[in-house]
Design a protein around this motif. Structure first.
Motif, PDB file in Angstrom:
ATOM      1  N   TRP A   2     -36.509  26.593-106.439  1.00  0.00           N
ATOM      2  CA  TRP A   2     -35.760  27.296-105.395  1.00  0.00           C
ATOM      3  C   TRP A   2     -36.057  28.786-105.441  1.00  0.00           C
ATOM      4  CZ3 TRP A   2     -32.740  25.140-101.719  1.00  0.00           C
ATOM      5  CH2 TRP A   2     -32.366  23.814-101.902  1.00  0.00           C
ATOM      6  N   THR A   3     -36.310  29.352-104.292  1.00  0.00           N
ATOM      7  CA  THR A   3     -36.345  30.810-104.202  1.00  0.00           C
ATOM      8  C   THR A   3     -34.939  31.279-103.857  1.00  0.00           C
ATOM      9  OG1 THR A   3     -36.838  30.859-101.836  1.00  0.00           O
ATOM     10  CG2 THR A   3     -38.719  30.747-103.356  1.00  0.00           C
ATOM     11  N   ALA A   4     -34.684  32.551-104.062  1.00  0.00           N
ATOM     12  CA  ALA A   4     -33.353  33.079-103.762  1.00  0.00           C
ATOM     13  C   ALA A   4     -33.017  32.899-102.286  1.00  0.00           C
ATOM     14  CB  ALA A   4     -33.276  34.548-104.155  1.00  0.00           C
ATOM     15  N   ALA A   6     -34.234  30.590-100.163  1.00  0.00           N
ATOM     16  CA  ALA A   6     -34.027  29.175 -99.863  1.00  0.00           C
ATOM     17  C   ALA A   6     -32.655  28.709-100.356  1.00  0.00           C
ATOM     18  CB  ALA A   6     -35.127  28.332-100.497  1.00  0.00           C
TER      19      ALA A   6
END
Length: 75
Positions: A2-4, A6
Motif C-alpha cells: 500500500w502507498t499512503a 492508496a
C-alpha cells in the motif's frame, strides 16, 4: 504494498457511508421543536475530508465542515 495515497483513498471510500450516517444523525439533532413556540433548524455539511489517522484504539477523521443554525419563533 500500500502507498499512503492508496491507503487514504481506500479508507475514504470505506468510511464514507459511516461518515454520511454520522452527519445525518447530527443534522437530525440540529432540527427540533423547543418549548414556548420556538424551533431550531440547522444543517451541517463536510466541505473536504482533510485526513484519516488510524490510531491504536480508533480512527480519527479530520474534516472541514460548515453549516448554519437558526432559531425560529412560531405563534
Amino acid at each position: 504494498m500500500w502507498t499512503a495515497l492508496a491507503l487514504h483513498d481506500s479508507l475514504s471510500v470505506s468510511f464514507k457511508d459511516r461518515l454520511d450516517a454520522v452527519m445525518a444523525s447530527a443534522n437530525d439533532h440540529l432540527n427540533q421543536k423547543l418549548p414556548y413556540g420556538f424551533r431550531r433548524e440547522g444543517h451541517l455539511a463536510i466541505n473536504t475530508l482533510e485526513g484519516i489517522a488510524v490510531l491504536p484504539d480508533r480512527i480519527r477523521i479530520t474534516a472541514n465542515a460548515h453549516g448554519n443554525l437558526r432559531f425560529v419563533y412560531e405563534r
